[in-house]
Every structure is written in structure tokens, then in C-alpha cells.
Motif scaffolding. Structure first.
Motif, PDB file in Angstrom:
ATOM      1  N   ALA A  28     -37.880  -3.150 -12.935  1.00  0.00           N
ATOM      2  CA  ALA A  28     -37.052  -4.198 -13.132  1.00  0.00           C
ATOM      3  C   ALA A  28     -37.222  -5.144 -11.911  1.00  0.00           C
ATOM      4  O   ALA A  28     -37.166  -6.157 -12.205  1.00  0.00           O
ATOM      5  CB  ALA A  28     -35.605  -3.894 -13.588  1.00  0.00           C
ATOM      6  N   ALA A  29     -36.888  -4.392 -10.731  1.00  0.00           N
ATOM      7  CA  ALA A  29     -36.466  -5.491  -9.573  1.00  0.00           C
ATOM      8  C   ALA A  29     -38.031  -6.187  -9.410  1.00  0.00           C
ATOM      9  O   ALA A  29     -38.200  -7.250  -8.920  1.00  0.00           O
ATOM     10  CB  ALA A  29     -36.320  -4.493  -8.357  1.00  0.00           C
ATOM     11  N   ALA A  30     -39.096  -5.568  -9.496  1.00  0.00           N
ATOM     12  CA  ALA A  30     -40.536  -5.858  -9.317  1.00  0.00           C
ATOM     13  C   ALA A  30     -40.489  -7.177 -10.250  1.00  0.00           C
ATOM     14  O   ALA A  30     -41.197  -8.160 -10.310  1.00  0.00           O
ATOM     15  CB  ALA A  30     -41.448  -4.857  -9.501  1.00  0.00           C
ATOM     16  N   ALA A  31     -40.195  -6.870 -11.742  1.00  0.00           N
ATOM     17  CA  ALA A  31     -40.335  -7.942 -12.601  1.00  0.00           C
ATOM     18  C   ALA A  31     -39.564  -9.206 -12.285  1.00  0.00           C
ATOM     19  O   ALA A  31     -40.226 -10.261 -12.293  1.00  0.00           O
ATOM     20  CB  ALA A  31     -40.033  -7.475 -14.092  1.00  0.00           C
ATOM     21  N   ARG A  32     -38.153  -9.091 -11.633  1.00  0.00           N
ATOM     22  CA  ARG A  32     -37.583 -10.159 -11.221  1.00  0.00           C
ATOM     23  C   ARG A  32     -38.358 -10.985 -10.245  1.00  0.00           C
ATOM     24  O   ARG A  32     -38.060 -12.199 -10.058  1.00  0.00           O
ATOM     25  CB  ARG A  32     -36.285  -9.720 -11.018  1.00  0.00           C
ATOM     26  CG  ARG A  32     -35.172  -9.256 -11.961  1.00  0.00           C
ATOM     27  CD  ARG A  32     -34.054  -9.299 -11.798  1.00  0.00           C
ATOM     28  NE  ARG A  32     -33.676  -8.078 -10.506  1.00  0.00           N
ATOM     29  CZ  ARG A  32     -33.315  -6.995 -10.885  1.00  0.00           C
ATOM     30  NH1 ARG A  32     -33.308  -6.405 -12.094  1.00  0.00           N
ATOM     31  NH2 ARG A  32     -33.312  -5.988  -9.871  1.00  0.00           N
ATOM     32  N   ASN A  33     -39.011 -10.167  -9.204  1.00  0.00           N
ATOM     33  CA  ASN A  33     -39.796 -10.884  -8.217  1.00  0.00           C
ATOM     34  C   ASN A  33     -40.955 -11.410  -8.437  1.00  0.00           C
ATOM     35  O   ASN A  33     -41.668 -11.968  -7.584  1.00  0.00           O
ATOM     36  CB  ASN A  33     -39.761  -9.644  -6.845  1.00  0.00           C
ATOM     37  CG  ASN A  33     -38.401  -9.521  -6.528  1.00  0.00           C
ATOM     38  OD1 ASN A  33     -37.550 -10.271  -6.451  1.00  0.00           O
ATOM     39  ND2 ASN A  33     -38.545  -8.120  -5.900  1.00  0.00           N
ATOM     40  N   GLY A  34     -41.428 -11.442  -9.776  1.00  0.00           N
ATOM     41  CA  GLY A  34     -42.601 -11.984 -10.307  1.00  0.00           C
ATOM     42  C   GLY A  34     -43.895 -10.936 -10.013  1.00  0.00           C
ATOM     43  O   GLY A  34     -45.234 -11.415 -10.186  1.00  0.00           O
ATOM     44  N   GLU A  35     -43.759  -9.860  -9.713  1.00  0.00           N
ATOM     45  CA  GLU A  35     -44.794  -8.839  -9.486  1.00  0.00           C
ATOM     46  C   GLU A  35     -45.416  -8.502 -10.748  1.00  0.00           C
ATOM     47  O   GLU A  35     -44.641  -8.276 -11.859  1.00  0.00           O
ATOM     48  CB  GLU A  35     -44.324  -7.798  -8.611  1.00  0.00           C
ATOM     49  CG  GLU A  35     -43.996  -8.263  -7.084  1.00  0.00           C
ATOM     50  CD  GLU A  35     -43.417  -7.021  -6.310  1.00  0.00           C
ATOM     51  OE1 GLU A  35     -43.705  -5.675  -6.795  1.00  0.00           O
ATOM     52  OE2 GLU A  35     -42.696  -7.246  -5.603  1.00  0.00           O
ATOM     53  N   THR A  36     -46.661  -8.242 -10.889  1.00  0.00           N
ATOM     54  CA  THR A  36     -47.166  -7.440 -12.037  1.00  0.00           C
ATOM     55  C   THR A  36     -47.690  -6.155 -11.882  1.00  0.00           C
ATOM     56  O   THR A  36     -46.724  -5.367 -11.888  1.00  0.00           O
ATOM     57  CB  THR A  36     -48.352  -8.521 -12.549  1.00  0.00           C
ATOM     58  OG1 THR A  36     -49.386  -8.592 -11.220  1.00  0.00           O
ATOM     59  CG2 THR A  36     -48.242  -9.861 -12.627  1.00  0.00           C
ATOM     60  N   THR A  37     -48.942  -5.903 -11.684  1.00  0.00           N
ATOM     61  CA  THR A  37     -49.385  -4.503 -11.370  1.00  0.00           C
ATOM     62  C   THR A  37     -48.940  -3.978 -10.061  1.00  0.00           C
ATOM     63  O   THR A  37     -49.228  -4.792  -9.251  1.00  0.00           O
ATOM     64  CB  THR A  37     -50.849  -4.435 -11.661  1.00  0.00           C
ATOM     65  OG1 THR A  37     -51.345  -4.820 -12.832  1.00  0.00           O
ATOM     66  CG2 THR A  37     -51.498  -3.056 -11.437  1.00  0.00           C
ATOM     67  N   GLY A  38     -48.398  -2.874  -9.900  1.00  0.00           N
ATOM     68  CA  GLY A  38     -47.990  -2.344  -8.558  1.00  0.00           C
ATOM     69  C   GLY A  38     -47.709  -0.789  -8.736  1.00  0.00           C
ATOM     70  O   GLY A  38     -48.154  -0.186  -9.514  1.00  0.00           O
ATOM     71  N   HIS A  39     -47.116  -0.479  -7.519  1.00  0.00           N
ATOM     72  CA  HIS A  39     -47.002   1.085  -7.655  1.00  0.00           C
ATOM     73  C   HIS A  39     -45.736   1.342  -6.762  1.00  0.00           C
ATOM     74  O   HIS A  39     -45.287   0.282  -6.130  1.00  0.00           O
ATOM     75  CB  HIS A  39     -48.344   1.926  -6.854  1.00  0.00           C
ATOM     76  CG  HIS A  39     -48.200   1.403  -5.509  1.00  0.00           C
ATOM     77  ND1 HIS A  39     -47.682   1.999  -4.341  1.00  0.00           N
ATOM     78  CD2 HIS A  39     -49.452   0.547  -5.076  1.00  0.00           C
ATOM     79  CE1 HIS A  39     -48.048   1.348  -3.143  1.00  0.00           C
ATOM     80  NE2 HIS A  39     -49.124   0.677  -3.526  1.00  0.00           N
ATOM     81  N   LEU A  40     -44.951   2.430  -6.954  1.00  0.00           N
ATOM     82  CA  LEU A  40     -43.899   2.700  -6.281  1.00  0.00           C
ATOM     83  C   LEU A  40     -43.598   4.048  -6.242  1.00  0.00           C
ATOM     84  O   LEU A  40     -44.345   4.878  -7.031  1.00  0.00           O
ATOM     85  CB  LEU A  40     -42.665   1.847  -7.088  1.00  0.00           C
ATOM     86  CG  LEU A  40     -42.651   2.225  -8.575  1.00  0.00           C
ATOM     87  CD1 LEU A  40     -41.687   3.400  -8.822  1.00  0.00           C
ATOM     88  CD2 LEU A  40     -41.968   0.907  -9.169  1.00  0.00           C
ATOM     89  N   ALA A  41     -42.482   4.540  -5.495  1.00  0.00           N
ATOM     90  CA  ALA A  41     -42.289   6.184  -5.350  1.00  0.00           C
ATOM     91  C   ALA A  41     -40.930   5.899  -5.639  1.00  0.00           C
ATOM     92  O   ALA A  41     -40.020   5.080  -5.569  1.00  0.00           O
ATOM     93  CB  ALA A  41     -42.488   6.325  -3.658  1.00  0.00           C
TER      94      ALA A  41
END
Length: 573
Positions: A249-262
Motif C-alpha cells: 500500500a505504501a508503494a502504491a501511494r508513492n506511485g511505484e508499480t512493479t517492485g520487491h520488498l522484504a
């Protein structure tokens, strides 16, 4: 210049020399092995993680494309349906005023839906809705009809384009839904809506031939609902780790699309949290994300095997270095321990002790220099004590002078802001005295002082401030009254045992006395130097903080300036 002491050296001096030698030999033997081992393990871990991320990223992108193809197929079929002549004609009859025609139109639309979607077991809900989002099928019970209507309203903003989302059913299940508005081809007016509700099995084939290894998962999550929609492992349940949802959700708010996280989560049947790598990509025009998760334990299994081998080699090297270090340390540390023992004995001040050591090495030289040092220390000790006593007396006198200067304003000679803060805190904190006496605070500001400085120069401005200081001294009623420079052209006067009437009279006398001097001020509308005074009075027994008391006087001063300056205002709060 004194020699600098570095922290590692200070710590090492707390350790016996033999142990330092042990440690040095161990480090010499182990450090290269540990460094190369760590680099090899880190590089292999990073390489595995990087490859896994790249592979998983391509997988989730492909799954997202497959899902879009399934959605596009459903959208194309629904578009052909709503533009077909039978649907258009039936909706046109329903839009008329004849109840009989409306009933026939309902029957025709129901028949059309069954003909087009009745053969699909995974299409559970299929309804036409009116322009005001009412389900045309009269057999639909109210709760389902309301949910379908609300979903259709959400699709209204798409202007005929398909809208995808989820619908919670009455039995606790969740349906994947699509809705689109229908327009008459003849006049492009809104004719109604089409709603399709599908099971997740409708899209299960998008995971065909997708395998990221044991323990991994790939699924589609509804970010708004916070649960899974479609997944490759049907037995995994619908829940999603809160930490994973929060980061996506935080990535979506920042406008990020495809990504990875831990993230960390507790797996089913586990008792403690484990680390995971997640790769995600959004599904366009929805709140859905394709997510792939991989346990860190599986990712790093190969790197951990390499690390275990390195640890085994390191243990063997450690044991060898320990044996070598013990023999070398004993040959050096014994004479140094004797020297250390002598030094501990002279610590209380017995400088008559001496160390006798035979030999020609560095330790013997150290013993000789130690004996010379002990003799010099005994001679210098008495002189040092005398110097310390003299320096202490000088420091005390300097501190007294510095304390007096720190409480006085250098320009005007009266108390400065620091002194005022201390006295105010003492007055407010004196409980017995405050219970019997009121306390008054005058906030005094020289009107248009910046214009005075600009016109007459800073030296004249300093003389003006000293003139105001003289006036304050002349009107202080008692020795306990404190006049202080608050800052710039602002002054304060603190008067104990002073009520409102007395404080106002004191402030007015200061203002009038300065006005009578008629000191020229061409930059002021008044034509002469004047002051504005804000007065705050704390009644006997009342409690207040220093900031609140000063703020009250400052607000009264602001009111005096607002009302035209050259006047006294009492705070009324």
C-alpha cells in the motif's frame, strides 16, 4: 601537545598481554579466512536473491498479463452482448411505460443471460440493472440486490468501460465482479448496466506452468479488501500478512508499480515469524496486485551451506592459533607481569619501590626508565599540588566574575534575559510568597525603534536604549523590583506585591515620563520617542507558568501597538 588516546588502545590496555598476543595470532590466522568467507557468502546470497527477484518479477508480470487476457476476453464478450440487437431491444421495451412490455423485457433479458453465461459454472451472478441500479431479475433477494446495485454505482464513473472489483456475498464468500454501463446505440443514452459475478476458478488457469519452488506462493490480492482473490495454492486461505499489505500500500501511494520488498510473517503451523521476499506488480484499472512470495530460508540455503564449511575451517584454524599463541605469550608476559605488580604497589603513593630485572632487552630498559620516573614523580608531586591549589583559587575568582557578567546586559548595564528568566521562575515557584502577594509584569517596547536606528544611526539607538533604562531605574519602587532588557528594543519590569491598579499606574508613569522628555524621533508619527507597555498581573495565590505569564503581557503589548502605540494596556484574560 599531549598524546592522543584512541578507544581501541584504551580497551586493549584492560587485557593482559598474553591474551592480547593470543588474540593477535588468532586474528592473523582467522581474519583473512573470515573476510573472504563473508564476502563469498554475501556475494552468493546477493546473487541468489537477485536472480530470484528477476525470475519472480518476470513471473508476476506474465501472470498479470494472463489475468488481463482473461479479463479482456470477458470484457469483449460482455461488450458484444450489450451492443447486440436483442439486448438493446429488450432494454428499450423496459424503458417504455407499458407494464406488460416491461415484464416481457425482463423475461427476454433473463433468457439472454442464461443463453450467454448459463453454461459457465464459475459465473455465479449475471444480472441486468436499470439506469438507477436496480436489478431487473425479481427473484434476487434484497441483500444481494443491494450489493450488486452498490457495485454498479461504482462503475458509473467509467462511462461504459468495464469496472472490476470484488463483492462480498451473503454466505461470507467473495465474488470477482465486473460491471459496465449500457448505452442505447440509437441516441447514446444510458440504458442500464450489466453485472457479472465470477468465482476465482474462472481465472485459475493463469497459474498454469508457474512454479517458483517449494514454499513459494503466487496469488492476486485485493489491496482495498486486504485479502486474496485468486491463488495457485487453494489450501492457503484468503489471509495476507499485514506487513506485506502495508508495504505494498505504501508503494502504491508513492506511485511505484512493479517492485520487491522484504517482510516478516508467521507461516501456517509455525510459532515464530520468518523472513520473506515478495515481488509484486499491479493489475491495471483495478486495486489488485499479483504477488509472489519466497521464504528467505529457501533462498539462502545454498549460501548457508557455504558458510557452514567456512565456519568449520575457521574453528580448526582457531585451535592451531591458540596453541601457537600460548607458547609465545608466556615468553613475553611473565616479566611484564612482575613490572605490573610493582606498579600496582606504588599506586597509593609509595614511590620508593624499584624494580630489579636482569637482561638487555626492551623489558629491562623499561624497568630502568620506570625507576627514573618514580624518582621524578616523588619530586614533582609536591609542586603539582601547590600549582593545583593556586589554579583552583584563580578559577573560582574568574567564575565569580563570569557569573556576574552573564547576568548583565552589556549595552544598558541592567539585568539581561537570562537573569530575568531566573528571577521570574523563582517568583512563580515561591509558593508561600505567591499565596500572599500579587505579581506584576510589564512588557515595554520602544515604538518605531527600527526607524529610529535607520534615521539616526546605531550609536544614537544605543543611547536611546540607555535613556529608557535610566527611566526604568527611576521608576522602580523597591530594590526587589527587577528591570531587564528582554531583547532588542524590548524591556521588562517584574514587580512583586503589585496589584492591577498599582501596576497600571507604574506603567503609565514610565510612559508619561518618557513622553515628557520629548526626545526627537522624525521616523515616528508621534514625533518623539515613546513606548508601548503591556501589563499582566498574577493575583495572589494564582498559579501560572512562566511562558503563560510572559505571553499574557506580550499579548497586552501587542494590543497597545494595535491601538496606536504610546499607551498602556492591561491583559484581561
Amino acid at each position: 601537545m599531549p598524546k592522543r588516546r584512541y578507544l581501541p588502545a584504551g580497551l586493549l590496555r584492560q587485557i593482559a598481554i598474553r591474551y592480547r598476543l593470543f588474540g593477535a595470532l588468532i586474528l592473523i590466522s582467522l581474519l583473512p579466512l573470515l573476510v573472504t568467507g563473508y564476502i563469498s557468502w554475501a556475494e552468493s546470497s546477493n546473487a541468489i536473491q537477485q536472480k530470484s527477484r528477476l525470475f519472480a518479477t518476470e513471473i508476476v508480470k506474465q501472470v498479470a498479463k494472463n489475468l488481463q487476457l482473461r479479463m479482456a476476453d470477458i470484457e469483449a464478450g460482455s461488450e458484444a452482448l450489450v451492443l447486440s440487437d436483442p439486448v438493446q431491444a429488450a432494454l428499450a421495451r423496459y424503458a417504455g411505460d407499458s407494464p406488460a412490455e416491461q415484464g416481457r423485457a425482463r423475461a427476454d433479458l433473463t433468457h439472454i443471460l442464461l443463453a450467454n453465461y448459463g453454461s459457465f459454472q464459475d459465473v455465479d451472478q449475471k444480472y441486468f440493472l436499470t439506469p438507477d441500479h436496480q436489478v431487473l431479475d425479481p427473484q434476487v433477494f434484497a441483500q444481494l440486490g443491494q450489493g450488486v446495485g452498490d457495485f454498479s454505482r461504482a462503475a458509473a464513473s467509467r462511462k461504459g468501460r468495464p469496472y472490476w472489483g470484488t463483492l462480498d456475498l451473503w454466505d461470507g464468500q467473495q465474488s470477482i465482479a465486473m460491471a459496465r454501463q449500457i448505452y442505447f446505440k440509437s441516441d447514446n443514452q444510458l440504458a442500464g448496466s450489466l453485472f457479472l459475478g465470477m468465482r476465482s476458478t474462472r481465472f485459475s488457469t493463469i497459474f498454469d506452468n508457474v512454479n517458483l519452488g517449494a514454499g513459494s506462493e503466487i496469488f492476486i490480492v485485493d489491496l482495498r479488501a486486504g485479502r486474496r482473490l485468486i491463488q495457485s495454492n487453494e489450501g492457503a486461505g484468503n489471509s495476507v500478512a499485514p506487513a506485506l499489505l502495508k508495504q505494498i500500500a505504501a508503494a502504491a501511494r508513492n506511485g511505484e508499480t512493479t517492485g520487491h520488498l522484504a517482510y516478516n510473517a508467521i507461516a501456517s503451523g509455525a510459532t515464530r515469524a520468518s523472513g520473506y521476499l515478495a515481488v509484486y506488480t499491479p493489475v491495471p484499472r483495478t486495486n489488485w496486485y499479483v504477488v509472489s512470495t519466497l521464504p528467505n530460508d529457501l533462498l539462502l540455503a545454498e549460501a548457508q551451506a557455504v558458510r557452514d564449511d567456512i565456519v568449520l575451517i575457521g574453528v580448526i584454524s582457531f585451535l592451531c592459533a591458540l596453541l601457537m599463541g600460548y607458547g609465545i605469550a608466556r615468553s613475553i608476559s611473565s616479566p611484564l607481569e612482575r613490572l605490573a605488580g610493582i606498579m600496582r604497589e606504588i599506586k597509593p603513593g609509595n614511590y620508593a619501590l624499584r624494580m630489579h630485572d636482569e637482561g638487555k632487552d626492551e623489558i629491562a630498559l623499561l624497568a630502568q626508565k620506570f625507576n627514573e620516573m618514580a624518582a621524578n614523580i616523588a619530586q614533582s608531586h609536591e609542586q603539582l599540588e601547590q600549582r593545583v591549589a593556586e589554579r583552583t583559587r584563580d578559577l573560582e575568582q574568574a567564575n565569580l566574575k563570569l557569573s556576574a557578567l552573564s547576568m548583565t546586559d552589556g549595552l544598558t548595564g541592567i539585568a539581561n534575559r537570562r537573569r530575568f528568566d531566573e528571577v521570574l521562575a523563582a517568583e512563580l515557584g515561591a509558593t508561600l510568597q505567591r499565596a500572599a502577594q500579587p505579581l506584576a509584569l510589564l512588557m515595554i517596547d520602544v515604538d518605531y525603534f527600527k526607524a529610529y536606528n535607520d534615521h539616526y544611526g546605531h550609536q544614537a539607538g544605543d543611547a536611546c536604549l540607555r535613556q529608557v533604562t535610566t527611566m526604568l531605574h527611576q521608576h522602580a519602587r523597591r530594590a526587589s523590583d527587577l528591570a531587564a532588557r528582554y531583547g532588542g528594543e524590548e524591556f521588562v519590569m517584574l514587580a512583586a506585591d503589585t496589584d492591577e491598579a498599582t501596576a497600571l499606574a507604574l506603567a503609565e508613569s514610565i510612559r508619561a515620563a518618557l513622553e515628557q522628555l520629548q526626545l526627537p524621533h522624525e521616523g515616528s508619527p508621534l514625533g518623539h520617542i515613546a513606548v508601548s507597555i503591556g501589563v499582566a498581573v498574577l493575583p495572589a495565590g494564582a498559579a501560572s507558568g512562566a511562558e503563560d505569564f510572559i505571553r499574557a503581557a506580550d499579548q497586552a503589548l501587542y494590543q497597545a501597538k494595535k491601538q496606536g502605540r504610546n499607551q498602556v494596556v492591561l491583559d484581561q484574560h
